[in-house]
Structures are given as structure tokens and as C-alpha cells.
Write a protein that holds these residues in place. Structure first.
Motif, PDB file in Angstrom:
ATOM      1  N   LEU A  61     -17.233  -6.043 -70.437  1.00 16.47           N
ATOM      2  CA  LEU A  61     -16.506  -7.126 -70.309  1.00 16.47           C
ATOM      3  C   LEU A  61     -15.848  -7.500 -68.821  1.00 16.47           C
ATOM      4  CD1 LEU A  61     -14.657  -9.511 -71.710  1.00 16.47           C
ATOM      5  CD2 LEU A  61     -12.683  -7.557 -71.900  1.00 16.47           C
ATOM      6  N   VAL A  62     -16.327  -8.444 -68.384  1.00 15.64           N
ATOM      7  CA  VAL A  62     -15.813  -8.829 -67.076  1.00 15.64           C
ATOM      8  C   VAL A  62     -14.639  -9.752 -67.088  1.00 15.64           C
ATOM      9  CG1 VAL A  62     -16.482  -9.604 -64.573  1.00 15.64           C
ATOM     10  CG2 VAL A  62     -17.966  -8.384 -66.049  1.00 15.64           C
ATOM     11  N   VAL A  63     -13.385  -9.694 -66.635  1.00 11.89           N
ATOM     12  CA  VAL A  63     -12.321 -10.609 -66.867  1.00 11.89           C
ATOM     13  C   VAL A  63     -12.047 -11.351 -65.307  1.00 11.89           C
ATOM     14  CG1 VAL A  63      -9.836 -10.613 -67.517  1.00 11.89           C
ATOM     15  CG2 VAL A  63     -11.508  -9.130 -68.529  1.00 11.89           C
ATOM     16  N   ASP A  64     -12.167 -12.702 -65.757  1.00  7.49           N
ATOM     17  CA  ASP A  64     -11.814 -13.458 -64.352  1.00  7.49           C
ATOM     18  C   ASP A  64     -10.293 -13.665 -64.375  1.00  7.49           C
ATOM     19  OD1 ASP A  64     -11.750 -15.359 -62.235  1.00  7.49           O
ATOM     20  OD2 ASP A  64     -12.674 -16.802 -63.352  1.00  7.49           O
ATOM     21  N   CYS A  65      -9.466 -13.264 -63.668  1.00  8.90           N
ATOM     22  CA  CYS A  65      -8.175 -13.163 -63.865  1.00  8.90           C
ATOM     23  C   CYS A  65      -7.449 -14.263 -62.904  1.00  8.90           C
ATOM     24  CB  CYS A  65      -7.382 -12.128 -63.350  1.00  8.90           C
ATOM     25  SG  CYS A  65      -7.764 -10.394 -64.090  1.00  8.90           S
ATOM     26  N   VAL A  66      -6.492 -14.886 -63.842  1.00  8.52           N
ATOM     27  CA  VAL A  66      -5.680 -16.009 -63.140  1.00  8.52           C
ATOM     28  C   VAL A  66      -5.049 -15.592 -61.819  1.00  8.52           C
ATOM     29  CG1 VAL A  66      -3.687 -15.520 -64.488  1.00  8.52           C
ATOM     30  CG2 VAL A  66      -4.212 -17.937 -63.453  1.00  8.52           C
ATOM     31  N   ALA A  67      -4.711 -16.402 -60.884  1.00 14.36           N
ATOM     32  CA  ALA A  67      -4.009 -16.134 -59.611  1.00 14.36           C
ATOM     33  C   ALA A  67      -2.722 -15.999 -59.823  1.00 14.36           C
ATOM     34  CB  ALA A  67      -4.371 -17.183 -58.684  1.00 14.36           C
ATOM     35  N   ALA A  68      -1.918 -16.834 -60.278  1.00 18.37           N
ATOM     36  CA  ALA A  68      -0.384 -16.674 -60.784  1.00 18.37           C
ATOM     37  C   ALA A  68      -0.113 -15.830 -62.034  1.00 18.37           C
ATOM     38  CB  ALA A  68       0.072 -18.122 -60.806  1.00 18.37           C
ATOM     39  N   MET A  69      -0.466 -14.363 -61.782  1.00 20.57           N
ATOM     40  CA  MET A  69      -0.240 -13.348 -62.813  1.00 20.57           C
ATOM     41  C   MET A  69       1.373 -12.941 -62.647  1.00 20.57           C
ATOM     42  SD  MET A  69      -3.383 -11.120 -63.345  1.00 20.57           S
ATOM     43  CE  MET A  69      -3.642 -10.636 -61.788  1.00 20.57           C
ATOM     44  N   SER A  70       2.048 -12.895 -63.947  1.00 21.99           N
ATOM     45  CA  SER A  70       3.181 -12.526 -63.939  1.00 21.99           C
ATOM     46  C   SER A  70       3.235 -10.956 -63.681  1.00 21.99           C
ATOM     47  CB  SER A  70       4.099 -12.845 -65.260  1.00 21.99           C
ATOM     48  OG  SER A  70       3.616 -12.346 -66.327  1.00 21.99           O
ATOM     49  N   ARG A  71       4.339 -10.306 -63.711  1.00 18.08           N
ATOM     50  CA  ARG A  71       4.229  -8.895 -63.585  1.00 18.08           C
ATOM     51  C   ARG A  71       3.840  -8.569 -64.822  1.00 18.08           C
ATOM     52  NH1 ARG A  71       5.856  -5.065 -60.260  1.00 18.08           N
ATOM     53  NH2 ARG A  71       6.424  -3.235 -61.048  1.00 18.08           N
ATOM     54  N   ASP A  72       4.322  -8.994 -66.071  1.00 14.70           N
ATOM     55  CA  ASP A  72       3.681  -8.530 -67.279  1.00 14.70           C
ATOM     56  C   ASP A  72       2.250  -8.661 -67.453  1.00 14.70           C
ATOM     57  OD1 ASP A  72       6.199  -7.704 -68.025  1.00 14.70           O
ATOM     58  OD2 ASP A  72       6.734  -9.557 -69.065  1.00 14.70           O
ATOM     59  N   VAL A  73       1.884  -9.764 -67.015  1.00 21.01           N
ATOM     60  CA  VAL A  73       0.162  -9.928 -67.240  1.00 21.01           C
ATOM     61  C   VAL A  73      -0.519  -8.965 -66.297  1.00 21.01           C
ATOM     62  CG1 VAL A  73      -1.669 -11.499 -66.825  1.00 21.01           C
ATOM     63  CG2 VAL A  73       0.480 -12.208 -67.776  1.00 21.01           C
ATOM     64  N   VAL A  74      -0.222  -8.772 -65.001  1.00 20.36           N
ATOM     65  CA  VAL A  74      -0.755  -7.470 -64.311  1.00 20.36           C
ATOM     66  C   VAL A  74      -0.780  -6.564 -64.733  1.00 20.36           C
ATOM     67  CG1 VAL A  74      -0.293  -6.440 -62.132  1.00 20.36           C
ATOM     68  CG2 VAL A  74      -0.035  -8.767 -62.074  1.00 20.36           C
ATOM     69  N   LYS A  75       0.509  -6.074 -65.524  1.00 16.38           N
ATOM     70  CA  LYS A  75       0.503  -4.711 -66.013  1.00 16.38           C
ATOM     71  C   LYS A  75      -0.515  -4.649 -67.097  1.00 16.38           C
ATOM     72  CE  LYS A  75       4.570  -3.308 -66.968  1.00 16.38           C
ATOM     73  NZ  LYS A  75       6.254  -2.942 -67.324  1.00 16.38           N
ATOM     74  N   ASP A  76      -0.598  -5.882 -68.087  1.00 20.05           N
ATOM     75  CA  ASP A  76      -1.493  -5.645 -69.206  1.00 20.05           C
ATOM     76  C   ASP A  76      -2.898  -5.666 -68.523  1.00 20.05           C
ATOM     77  OD1 ASP A  76      -1.801  -5.950 -72.146  1.00 20.05           O
ATOM     78  OD2 ASP A  76      -2.933  -7.863 -71.487  1.00 20.05           O
ATOM     79  N   VAL A  77      -3.281  -6.234 -67.510  1.00 18.15           N
ATOM     80  CA  VAL A  77      -4.491  -6.003 -66.891  1.00 18.15           C
ATOM     81  C   VAL A  77      -5.017  -4.662 -66.501  1.00 18.15           C
ATOM     82  CG1 VAL A  77      -5.999  -6.815 -64.990  1.00 18.15           C
ATOM     83  CG2 VAL A  77      -4.695  -8.397 -66.217  1.00 18.15           C
ATOM     84  N   VAL A  78      -4.071  -4.056 -65.693  1.00 22.16           N
ATOM     85  CA  VAL A  78      -4.379  -2.824 -65.385  1.00 22.16           C
ATOM     86  C   VAL A  78      -4.150  -1.779 -66.671  1.00 22.16           C
ATOM     87  CG1 VAL A  78      -2.985  -0.849 -64.148  1.00 22.16           C
ATOM     88  CG2 VAL A  78      -3.039  -3.196 -63.235  1.00 22.16           C
ATOM     89  N   LYS A  79      -3.645  -2.045 -67.617  1.00 19.57           N
ATOM     90  CA  LYS A  79      -3.792  -1.406 -68.840  1.00 19.57           C
ATOM     91  C   LYS A  79      -4.897  -1.241 -69.562  1.00 19.57           C
ATOM     92  CE  LYS A  79      -1.638  -0.371 -73.584  1.00 19.57           C
ATOM     93  NZ  LYS A  79      -0.462  -1.223 -74.541  1.00 19.57           N
ATOM     94  N   GLN A  80      -5.533  -2.517 -69.469  1.00 21.21           N
ATOM     95  CA  GLN A  80      -6.954  -2.735 -70.414  1.00 21.21           C
ATOM     96  C   GLN A  80      -8.236  -2.361 -69.432  1.00 21.21           C
ATOM     97  OE1 GLN A  80      -6.861  -3.487 -73.347  1.00 21.21           O
ATOM     98  NE2 GLN A  80      -4.712  -3.756 -73.380  1.00 21.21           N
ATOM     99  N   ALA A  81      -7.938  -2.591 -68.052  1.00 26.34           N
ATOM    100  CA  ALA A  81      -9.318  -2.423 -67.175  1.00 26.34           C
ATOM    101  C   ALA A  81      -9.478  -0.959 -66.941  1.00 26.34           C
ATOM    102  CB  ALA A  81      -9.091  -3.187 -65.797  1.00 26.34           C
ATOM    103  N   ASP A  82     -10.969  -0.768 -66.666  1.00 21.31           N
ATOM    104  CA  ASP A  82     -11.446   0.698 -66.203  1.00 21.31           C
ATOM    105  C   ASP A  82     -11.775   0.399 -64.591  1.00 21.31           C
ATOM    106  OD1 ASP A  82     -12.149   1.831 -68.685  1.00 21.31           O
ATOM    107  OD2 ASP A  82     -13.254  -0.010 -68.897  1.00 21.31           O
TER     108      ASP A  82
END
Length: 211
Positions: A77-98
Motif C-alpha cells: 500500500l502506497v499512501v499519498d498523504c495530504v499536505a495540510a495534515m493535522s498533528r492527529d493525522v500525522v500521528k495516524d500515518v506514522v502508526k500505520q506506515a512501515d
């Protein structure tokens, strides 16, 4: 499922181009590949709609939809992340990503934005404990320029590896307009730029295979 997040809270860094390129690479290798889009503009999903049915299959996932997720058979799974990520979204991305891949352009504005993003990342436990692989990519770089030299110094000072430098070329944009990637172009010029991507792919594979 192995997840690669392409992220930077600085807009215009080339996240979508890099995400689609990585997805095309893994699809071409025969792995069941999905491309997740966290951006409201859905640029990655628009790219998939332009993609020829004759090219290796990549499944799109609109991660903005509540409950949306790739199918169970997905290997990459390759995730194209949005630029304007909130801190909560950043935290979730880090949690899910390898692996977190961070493209950076050679400009002072991009350095400022990336530094702010790294301040967010560095405060998260998986990053502090080195439990997530982080790779920087110098993007749209014109070699042997002062801007390129400045970018090298900036990335060196961040404390995370800069694993690849992608030279400035219109080939990425030309391929993207057709729902393709530079990986799927056959010209010699394209091959030279594909070789620029190889250190990044090697880094991701070393992480994926537990090397």
C-alpha cells in the motif's frame, strides 16, 4: 501488507508523483498493489483513472472515505498523504506506515516547511524509538547548483538519511499525464532517471524484507 507513506506537510514537494511512481514499480513486479489517497484533490486517484488497462493493475483506495481500506490480499500500500495534515493525522500515518518517504525540493521555503514537519515527527514515539524507517528524497534537483548544495547540507543536518536525489525532468509529468510513470517509459533518458530512484527502492526493500 507493507505500507509506504509519502508525506510532507509542505505542499508542492512532489508527493503524488513519487507515490504513483512507487506504486507503478511494485505493480510491475507483480505484487498486489494499492494506492491510497489522503488528499481531498484526489490527484492519485485521478492518475489511476487515466491509467491504461494494459498497464499493471493498481487498486485505488480513497482513504478520505470513512472505513475505506485496501482489500486483504494487498501486499503493498502506497499512501499519498495530504499536505495540510493535522498533528492527529500525522500521528495516524506514522502508526500505520512501515516506511515514511519525505520528498523535499531545493528551496528555502521547502526547507522551512520540512523542518516544521520534522518537528512534528520527531515528537512521536515510533520515530524517537527508531521503529519507523524515514527516508528523505531530494526532488527536482539541478545538480551542481548552489540550491542543490544547500539542500544537501539541510538534509544532512536533519539526522535522517537522504537516500536518493531525483534530477529535474519533465518526464515525470509527461508520464503522469497518461496515467503512467517514468518506470514505464522505454527511452534511454527515462532509464537514467529510473536509476536515480534505485537507492530509494533499495532502502524500502531492505526495510520490507527485514534487512
Amino acid at each position: 501488507m507493507f505500507t509506504i507513506a509519502v508525506a510532507n506537510t509542505k505542499g508542492g514537494a512532489g508527493k503524488t508523483t513519487l507515490a504513483t511512481t512507487l506504486a507503478a514499480h511494485y505493480a510491475a513486479r507483480g505484487l498486489d498493489t494499492a494506492l491510497g489517497d489522503l488528499d481531498l484533490q484526489q490527484s492519485s486517484l485521478s492518475w489511476l483513472r487515466r491509467r491504461s488497462a494494459e498497464l499493471p493493475k493498481i487498486r485505488g483506495v480513497d482513504l478520505e472515505e470513512e472505513g475505506a481500506k485496501p482489500r486483504k490480499k494487498t501486499e503493498i500500500l502506497v499512501v499519498d498523504c495530504v499536505a495540510a495534515m493535522s498533528r492527529d493525522v500525522v500521528k495516524d500515518v506514522v502508526k500505520q506506515a512501515d516506511v515514511i518517504v519525505i520528498p523535499v525540493l531545493p528551496s528555502a521555503f521547502d526547507e522551512d516547511g520540512t523542518r516544521h514537519f520534522m518537528d512534528q515527527l520527531s515528537g512521536l514515539k515510533p520515530i524517537r524509538k527508531n521503529k519507523r524507517a524515514v527516508a528523505f528524497v531530494g526532488n527536482r534537483v539541478r545538480l551542481r547548483t548552489k540550491a542543490a548544495e544547500r539542500l544537501e547540507r539541510f538534509l544532512r543536518d536533519l539526522g535522517f538519511p537522504k537516500v536518493a536525489t531525483l534530477r529535474d525532468t519533465q518526464l515525470f509529468a509527461q508520464a503522469a499525464a497518461e496515467g503512467s510513470s517514468i518506470m514505464e517509459l522505454s527511452s534511454r533518458r527515462a532509464y537514467e532517471h529510473v536509476m536515480d530512484l534505485q537507492p530509494l527502492i533499495d532502502f524500502i526493500e531492505e526495510t520490507r524484507l527485514g534487512g
